[in-house]
Design an enzyme around this catalytic site. Structure first.
Site: not given
Ligand code: TYM
Length: 348
Positions: A124, A207, A210
């Protein structure tokens, strides 16, 4: 070697926590890698706590009004996908201040070296690392606080969050060691199923995200049936038919991705899908996948749109969820203050 005295690991009751950032619309990757699996965990009857992590979202710039809308839309997606706010706890992170309080304490536990090794930060920040927010650097420490504010034991996520969860384990272990307590559980990442890493529809090595500038690269949970269908039919593939084994897809990332998506949507294994479609051309497979995707996603999109008509109701659900979350997190974080040595003498 003399018998080592084993310190029994305390057992923590199973509790699931996971979060999604409201930093944009949700994608098929979020649905298959996270939301759909969150619902499965709820159905298994384990205690489930789910959060729209708005404090994480602002580690990069967010337009305030869009952030509010995306938080509501994310909550609507949870509910439309099958999260029942009566059975799971559903809330937005900023309403439960325990997270940032514990996050600060974890900033003092985590080491600079650990943070600088985080590949998501490096990706990032890119070449711009002098100019990104301090919050982006500390992001994984707040994520550990999200989880450990509830002493959650299991965290369902997509594959891209694996390193962050390893860091959460390191923080829990260091906290327990530094203060000579068995206070925090060492969490288990739950990364399972056919779609732990859904890839871009335009490039099977990237990947689905969004934040990809190309809308054609992803399916948004807000896309209508026609858009979903068109995006799948136009997805990048190669000219070969589908083979009869997954091994033969090793160097065909786009084809492998579509097989994985089909499997996850259908609730099958990729092996089953390849058995059913061995020898099929993409001219046959893509329309089948498009129909399946529309059948599974359209009802969710329609329900999200319906829920978004009553935003006050979504806010009410998030507020009620935050009250329930706070009731769990507050005593845990208060105990952390005691362990760390803070005076807590206010009459409350
Ligand atoms: P975020 O918002 O990027 O994504 C949310 C969840 O979606 C999954 N994900 C995917 N899984 C499969 N293929 C993809 N292309 C894909 N894109 C996103 C992510 O792995 C995630 O599970 N850091 C985290 C948010 C967070 C969090 C937490 C998660 C903050 N605190 C505590 C678990 C526990 C994040 O940015 O997810």
């Amino acid at each position: 070697m003399a018998d080592a005295v084993q310190t029994p690991q305390p057992t923590f009751p199973p509790r699931i926590f996971s979060g999604i950032q409201p930093s944009g619309g949700l994608t098929l990757g979020n649905y298959l890698g996270a939301l759909k699996r969150f619902v499965e965990k709820q159905e298994e009857g384990i205690e489930t706590i789910y959060c729209m992590v708005d404090m994480h979202a602002i580690t990069v710039w967010q337009d305030p009004e869009k952030l509010r809308q995306q938080t509501r839309e994310g909550a609507a997606a949870f509910i439309a996908a099958g999260i029942d706010p009566a059975r799971s706890i559903l809330f937005n992170q900023s309403q439960v201040t325990a997270h940032v309080e514990l996050g600060w304490i974890f900033n003092c536990i985590a080491r600079m070296g650990w943070m600088s090794r985080m590949t998501q930060f490096k990706d990032k920040a890119g070449k711009n690392s002098e100019n990104v927010s301090l919050g982006l650097f500390a992001y994984p420490s707040l994520m550990a606080a999200d989880i450990l504010s509830y002493k959650a034991t299991h965290v369902p996520v997509g594959d891209d969050q694996k390193q962050h969860l390893e860091l959460c384990r390191d923080i829990a272990i260091k906290f327990n060691n530094d203060y000579k307590v068995d206070f925090f559980p060492v969490v288990e990442p739950v990364i399972e199923g056919a779609a732990t890493r859904v890839m871009s529809l335009r490039d099977g090595t990237k990947k689905m995200s969004k934040s990809d500038p190309s809308d054609q690269s992803r399916i948004n949970l807000t896309d209508d049936a026609d858009t979903i269908s068109k995006k799948i039919r136009k997805a990048k593939t190669d000219p070969e038919p589908l083979p009869d084994s997954l091994d033969a897809l090793k160097d065909r990332p786009e084809a492998r991705n579509l097989v994985n998506i089909y499997a996850a949507l259908a609730g099958h294994t990729p092996e089953q899908v390849i058995r059913d479609y061995a020898g099929a051309q993409f001219g046959t497979f893509k329309p089948a996948l498009a129909d399946l995707a529309v059948a599974k996603l359209e009802p969710i999109t329609l329900e999200m749109n319906r829920l978004m008509q009553d935003q006050a109701e979504i806010d009410r659900i998030l507020g009620a969820g935050a009250d329930r979350a706070e009731a769990i997190a507050r005593p845990i974080v208060d105990q952390v203050y005691d362990i760390v040595g803070m005076i807590r003498s206010r009459r409350r």
